[in-house]
Design an enzyme around this catalytic site. Sequence first.
Site, PDB file in Angstrom:
ATOM      1  N   GLU A 219      44.334 -76.471  23.426  1.00 19.70           N
ATOM      2  CA  GLU A 219      43.319 -75.440  23.667  1.00 19.70           C
ATOM      3  C   GLU A 219      43.858 -74.028  23.499  1.00 19.70           C
ATOM      4  OE1 GLU A 219      43.775 -78.053  25.663  1.00 19.70           O
ATOM      5  OE2 GLU A 219      41.867 -79.144  25.627  1.00 19.70           O
TER       6      GLU A 219
ATOM      7  N   HIS B 166      36.108 -81.497  35.562  1.00 18.07           N
ATOM      8  CA  HIS B 166      35.201 -81.549  34.414  1.00 18.07           C
ATOM      9  C   HIS B 166      33.798 -81.077  34.798  1.00 18.07           C
ATOM     10  CE1 HIS B 166      38.391 -84.258  33.040  1.00 18.07           C
ATOM     11  NE2 HIS B 166      37.891 -84.217  31.823  1.00 18.07           N
TER      12      HIS B 166
END
Lengths: 332, 344
Positions: free
Chosen positions: A64, A133
């Site tokens: 990322e 998440h």
Amino acid sequence: MNAPLRELTYAQAIQEALATAMEADKRVFIMGEDIGVYGGAFQVTGDLVHRFGEDRVMDTPISELGAAGIAVGAALAGSRPILEFQFSDFATLAMEQIVNQAAKMRFMLGGKVSVPLVMRLPSGSGTGAAAQHSQSLEAWLAHVPGLKVVQPSTPHDAKGLLLAAIDDPDPVMVFEHKLLYKMKGEVPEDAYRVPIGKAAVRREGRHATIVATSIMVHRALEAAEVLAGEGIEVEVIDLRTLRPLDTATIIESVKKTTRLACVYEGVKTLGIGAEISALIAESEAFDYLDAPILRLGGVDSPIPYNPVLEKAAVPQTPGIIEQVRNLVKGRI
Amino acid sequence: MAKPVAAAKSEAASNQRPFYKQFTPEQLKEALRRMCLIRRFEEGAEEAYMRGLIHGTMHLSIGQEASAVGATMALRKTDYITSTHRGHGHCIGKGADPKLMFAEFFGKEEGYCRGRGGSMHIADVESGNLGANGIVAGGIPIAVGAALAIKQQKRDDVALCFFGDGATNEGAFHEALNMASIWKLPVVFVCENNKYGMSVSTERSMAVANVADRASAYNMPGVIADGNRIEDVAEAVTTAIARAREGQGPTLVECKTYRTRGHSRSDRNRYRTKEEIEEWKLRDPIGHFETELVANGIATADEIAAISAAADAEIAAGIDFARNGTDPSPNDVTRGVYTPGNPS
């Protein structure tokens, strides 16, 4: 005779915006984890790789930070990157590039460059995916000058705001809500834009204003419908953009209704509600207030896995009904 | 600076290093001029700081001029570089004007960043310099992104990325090199290994002996150059640039060098010995290059003295220019945060 407007899901609307932008501008490309043949973790990119090829729908390694930096570099060198984070939570791995590089590059270089990139961030709770998440980190990024932050709540706005974000010369963070991906709504076929920095009044009312974001707009509208049956008329504002904030729309509404509730999924403390409350406290609308300001946000906790606890961690419709009723009846 | 030229055929030059044949005498003298400018620029900046003329901090690269200039000699104007907190040399190597750099140091509107960036963010976008960076390894993925854009736009330019040994312990380095390699991007990674990440030596912070060893994990060539010898740096980087332009992907070049000054203004040199510093000062890259230029018949001692004197004069004029620059107005404090004409 006007044909009935076409309906798309929120995810389909985003995909249509991506395809529209890539068709119109060769510089536009998308990158992210599993966005190619897999179609994206939430099937937002779907079959786009077959239509535009792997050079424009690029699967990245699970990197990322590196991917965010590559987006910054590509934007500086004349391309128009759109980076999908698989979950907004994973943007924490890329904070260096988002906060230190993308947001500040233009300013640090004396306004001589622009960083036209878009980051898409699937966010929010309600999927049973637990604490890493399910977060709503939009207020983090909205705290950074140099970034713009939008949060579409409908399929219509998901397409229009994304197209506006891709046009924008500065970095725009688009927080999408995972529970909204399957929601259907009217989406025009043309390449319309929803302007960044403009809130939408979703329902007019005269007794209280709810300023809501993302999925909370829908919960606020459900609450407003129930309250209308009791004679309480609630105005619901969909903020749509967190930075830059549409201060005029909020101030005008509160002057009219004299009561304010802020409903948002991010953690209540030091969040969006605090900013909007302070905005009213500092504005001419303060003198119009007939009740304290109400903030309904996420509890000060990570998102739990257990479904009962998960619901209890963020505002739900019954709680909004009760609290706004109390607000209007002078019980707060 | 310019394209390398084809080797001139000459019996006398047969034992010369390729470097002296790859570049014209004019290019070689220009390289010396830039090395002198870097040295004088930093000495001038240091002096201005001591005299209280400028505030903040700065990171000097005195002793590292050969890697900055050697690595940029074979670049074109349309090639990009990304640079570091120790980036004055890279900036001058890529063609920046020292007086506009000084104006930035002095925080003036005339500076490269209108006084908003300072020493750690000097950029000259016109000359392809995408900026120094205050975050260790921050520029590495950015260079890879610029290389991706070059490939998408079907240009034959390259992106050259400077960083230090410390940056190779950051995750961004590893993620960026991996992606540059799998996508065969036109990027050259130039590590200036000056032995210390602030105070911690590479021996104490790195699991391998050389930064170049890390290239094998990303399936790219890892080359070691003597960072105090411009010939060594330029030959290694020129090969890497050619490889990148031809679509063969990235190279990692490690330039072993040394900063003779401390990390920044706060450094008291507690982590290294005076003897070590003095030993490296004897390997001065500018003195070496001057000797070689004379030995190779490229410049006379008089020409070298003239280059040095001209650098002195240019730096003095640059400081004067900067001191007389325009201070930004406090009313403009948020200028440049967003692009005008858009919602902000």
